[in-house]
Design a protein around this motif. Structure first.
Motif, short mmCIF file in Angstrom:
data_model
loop_
_atom_site.label_atom_id
_atom_site.label_comp_id
_atom_site.label_asym_id
_atom_site.label_seq_id
_atom_site.Cartn_x
_atom_site.Cartn_y
_atom_site.Cartn_z
N UNK A 123 0.83 -1.21 0.00
CA UNK A 123 0.00 0.00 0.00
C UNK A 123 0.86 1.25 0.00
N UNK A 124 1.86 1.28 0.86
CA UNK A 124 2.74 2.45 0.93
C UNK A 124 3.52 2.64 -0.37
N UNK A 125 3.95 1.52 -0.95
CA UNK A 125 4.68 1.59 -2.23
C UNK A 125 3.83 2.25 -3.31
N UNK A 126 2.51 2.04 -3.22
CA UNK A 126 1.60 2.59 -4.22
C UNK A 126 1.04 3.97 -3.81
N UNK A 127 1.50 4.48 -2.66
CA UNK A 127 1.13 5.83 -2.24
C UNK A 127 -0.05 5.94 -1.31
N UNK A 128 -0.52 4.80 -0.76
CA UNK A 128 -1.66 4.82 0.15
C UNK A 128 -1.15 4.71 1.59
N UNK A 129 -1.25 5.81 2.33
CA UNK A 129 -0.67 5.87 3.67
C UNK A 129 -1.67 5.48 4.77
N UNK A 130 -2.95 5.64 4.53
CA UNK A 130 -3.95 5.40 5.58
C UNK A 130 -5.17 4.68 5.00
N UNK A 131 -5.03 3.39 4.71
CA UNK A 131 -6.16 2.65 4.12
C UNK A 131 -7.29 2.45 5.12
N UNK A 132 -8.50 2.37 4.60
CA UNK A 132 -9.67 2.00 5.41
C UNK A 132 -9.90 0.51 5.22
N UNK A 133 -9.79 -0.27 6.29
CA UNK A 133 -10.01 -1.71 6.25
C UNK A 133 -11.43 -2.00 6.69
N UNK A 134 -12.19 -2.71 5.85
CA UNK A 134 -13.61 -2.99 6.11
C UNK A 134 -13.81 -4.49 6.27
N UNK A 135 -14.48 -4.87 7.38
CA UNK A 135 -14.77 -6.28 7.63
C UNK A 135 -16.21 -6.44 8.08
N UNK A 136 -16.92 -7.34 7.44
CA UNK A 136 -18.26 -7.72 7.88
C UNK A 136 -18.16 -9.02 8.66
#
Length: 381
Positions: A123-136
């Motif tokens: 994620x960081x390599x692709x420029x995403x520093x703060x992903x939202x993780x969603x779990x049901x």
């Protein structure tokens, strides 16, 4: 700032419906600046692009010996490094070039900590520093019945209720150990509910309205009836060696026949766990459900029977019959389902090949012999 939503499952919570809705709306999402990257090609169907990202993330992140079952089935015989350099690079370039991305892979829910670390590095390599993780998350009793259906597609053996303990907090905890990780844990309700909820999360997190375009397609619920579970187990007992666990084309055909008859030719019964199964599963998962509410503010339905019913004294949980765990099924419906299923199977066989030259398969053998045995059990019940 670039934004990423990662849907990690969990399994049996409408994940296929979410992935199908996202894939069908891929171009609509893209026109609003939200990218749902293309997965790998299904090597079995040849021309179908997989709706999810389970396999492509396995290829990029995990050692092949730790791949999920579908990844091993589809790509276990190919050069994994070459696949990583070609398809893996294509996938990463798509992520690097996008500002808002949605990923969906239910196998992520069971990733080991080191593989989760590699995912966040990606994620960081692709420029995403703060992903939202969603779990049901699904309540344990309903999950058990759904898992029992899945197990019956490959084997006659049912999972013992006394060993059905969930580890929701442990799985979610692995995903919250990384800094700057947002977690949205949601109680599963229905297929339509999760698709709508996921669309709302896209709108809120990515400042758009395109999430409202996600639609749950009809017939996305792949569950089967209580009567169909009884017949499916009977088939598996006849043609599966003890310990064998594999889904065959014949099993898939039989399941589709059962599903096609539900609500049309035969009104079938929704599977419901017996009180002793409900009591046992709720008892061993009570601490986990309470901890989930305290740590992650997720409230799962918990309603043990008013009077807990003990399992039959002589019951061997290592050799359960469907009738041991389900309370809502009808002998009359079972009879009707047998008759209509035999008719459908005979019709399907006639369209496949000349009956004079076709070798008799397991379905044909089962169709000829099943009525007497199953109906004897129905009468006894």
């Amino acid at each position: 700032m670039k934004k990423l939503i990662v849907h990690i499952g969990s399994p049996k919570t409408g994940t296929t419906a979410i992935q199908n809705a996202l894939a069908n709306a891929r171009e609509t999402l893209k026109s609003s600046g939200v990218v749902y990257p293309r997965g790998l090609i299904n090597r079995i169907s040849r021309n179908e692009i997989l709706d999810n990202h389970n396999e492509i993330l396995d290829v990029i992140i995990r050692d092949p010996k730790n791949w999920g079952r579908s990844s091993r089935l589809l790509y276990g015989d190919v050069d994994s490094e070459r696949l990583k350099k070609t398809e893996g690079s294509r996938f990463l370039n798509e992520l690097k070039g996008a500002e808002r991305v949605v990923l969906s892979a239910e196998l992520l829910f069971g990733y080991r900590p080191d593989d989760i670390g590699k995912f966040f590095d990606l994620c960081r390599e692709c420029g995403f520093q703060q992903p939202l993780v969603v779990a049901f998350l699904r309540e344990p009793v309903g999950l058990y019945v759904s898992m029992a259906q899945q197990v019956l597609r490959g084997s006659a053996a049912l999972p013992p209720p006394s060993g059905f303990r969930m580890n929701y907090c442990g799985s979610l905890g692995k995903w919250t150990k990384r800094e700057n990780t947002q977690l949205e844990a949601v109680a599963y309700d229905s297929v339509t509910d999760v698709v709508n909820h996921f669309g709302q999360l896209i709108n809120e997190h990515m400042d758009t309205q395109v999430g409202g375009k996600l639609k749950s397609l009809p017939n996305m619920n792949k569950s089967i009836s209580a009567e169909a579970m009884i017949l499916l187990q009977d088939y598996q007992k006849r043609f599966r060696a003890k310990g064998e666990n594999r889904v065959t084309h014949e099993v898939n055909e039989l399941v589709e026949v059962f599903r096609s008859l539900n609500n049309s030719s035969v009104k079938q019964s929704k599977p419901q766990a017996k009180p002793w199964v409900t009591a046992k599963i709720n008892e061993i998962n009570r601490d986990e459900i309470e901890a989930l509410s305290a740590k992650f503010e997720v409230t799962l339905p918990y309603s043990p029977p008013a009077t807990a019913e003990a399992a039959p004294v002589a019951l061997d949980e290592s050799a359960l019959d469907v009738r041991d765990i389900l309370c809502e099924w009808s002998p009359k419906t079972l009879n009707n389902l047998i008759v209509h299923s035999l008719h459908e199977l005979a019709s399907n066989a006639g369209t496949k090949a000349d009956s004079n030259s076709r070798k008799e398969d397991n379905l044909s053998t089962w169709a000829r012999n099943v009525i007497a045995k199953v109906l004897r059990k129905s009468d006894a019940s």
